[in-house]
Design an enzyme around this catalytic site. Structure first.
Site, PDB file in Angstrom:
ATOM      1  CG  PHE A   4      -1.982  -0.940   1.341  1.00  0.00           C
ATOM      2  CD1 PHE A   4      -3.281  -0.574   1.047  1.00  0.00           C
ATOM      3  CD2 PHE A   4      -1.724  -2.250   1.724  1.00  0.00           C
ATOM      4  CE1 PHE A   4      -4.322  -1.488   1.139  1.00  0.00           C
ATOM      5  CE2 PHE A   4      -2.747  -3.177   1.825  1.00  0.00           C
ATOM      6  CZ  PHE A   4      -4.050  -2.795   1.528  1.00  0.00           C
ATOM      7  CG  ASP A   5       0.919   5.940  -1.549  1.00  0.00           C
ATOM      8  OD1 ASP A   5       1.972   6.234  -0.965  1.00  0.00           O
ATOM      9  OD2 ASP A   5       0.109   6.788  -1.967  1.00  0.00           O
ATOM     10  CG  MET A   6       0.102   6.416   4.902  1.00  0.00           C
ATOM     11  SD  MET A   6       1.272   6.692   6.255  1.00  0.00           S
ATOM     12  CE  MET A   6       1.878   8.338   5.846  1.00  0.00           C
TER      13      MET A   6
END
Length: 215
Positions: free
Chosen positions: A7-9
């Site tokens: 995941f990106d944040m």
């Protein structure tokens, strides 16, 4: 599903992009810097240092870029230090399903590692991630694939085994360059022809990503 998920944040886990740009606008007005929203869009998915470079390229080397960045960041942190940054719809359900099914999960964000861990801890999400990689752990910013390659290596996976969930153009470019499967869940930026060609899938929300994984 014999895969790992990265995941990106900001813009994927947290509904933070718009909130941060609002802080940018307040500080930019103070310093008389026009078109900050347009410039901020260019910074989505990049590290702190690259963000500062973009600001200097647009406003000039003598512009109060350090002050803009530091004051906007402080304003943002103060606003959400008690409650935590708002979490995107569907995040908790998706992370819970991945954990229940023992699917390795990483977070790879351009934000500083200590800030990433702090923000995830406040909202009770840090324990869902097996690996956390911050922007200070790699040399090159997205769209270079370095941060995702670091996460893949730490997970002990191959790029082909990893699906990467991103909201930014640079994030999708980086995920594709890493040789993984980019999944875009648009936040502020809607995919153009280039991004549609690079992404394996585009979903309107994380709810649809969960349904896709279940299938």
């Amino acid at each position: 599903m014999n895969k790992a998920v990265i995941f990106d944040m900001d813009g994927v886990i947290f509904d933070s992009e718009r909130a941060y740009i609002e802080c940018d606008k307040i500080v930019a007005e103070k310093y008389g810097l026009p078109n900050i929203e347009e410039v901020a869009y260019r910074c989505i998915g990049t590290t702190t240092e690259r963000t500062k470079q973009i600001l200097k390229e647009y406003y000039g080397e003598d512009a109060p870029v350090e002050a803009l960045f530091e004051e906007a960041t402080l304003l943002f942190r103060e606003k959400y230090k008690e409650t935590g940054i708002p979490v995107k719809d569907g995040v908790r359900e998706l992370l819970s399903w991945l954990k229940e099914n023992r699917i390795p999960t990483a977070l790879a964000s351009s934000t500083l590692t200590k800030v990433v861990k702090q923000e995830l801890t406040v909202v009770g999400l840090i324990d869902y991630f097996d690996v956390i990689i911050g922007g200070d752990m790699v040399t090159r910013s997205k769209p270079a694939p370095d941060i995702f390659l670091k996460a893949i290596e730490t997970l002990g996976k191959t790029p082909e085994d990893c699906m990467i969930i991103e909201d930014s153009f640079n994030g999708i470019r980086a995920a594709h360059a890493a040789g993984s499967h980019p999944i875009m869940v648009p936040d502020i930026l809607q995919p153009d022809r280039e991004i549609l060609a690079l992404a394996t899938n585009v979903f309107p929300s994380l709810h649809e990503v969960l349904e896709y994984f279940k299938k």
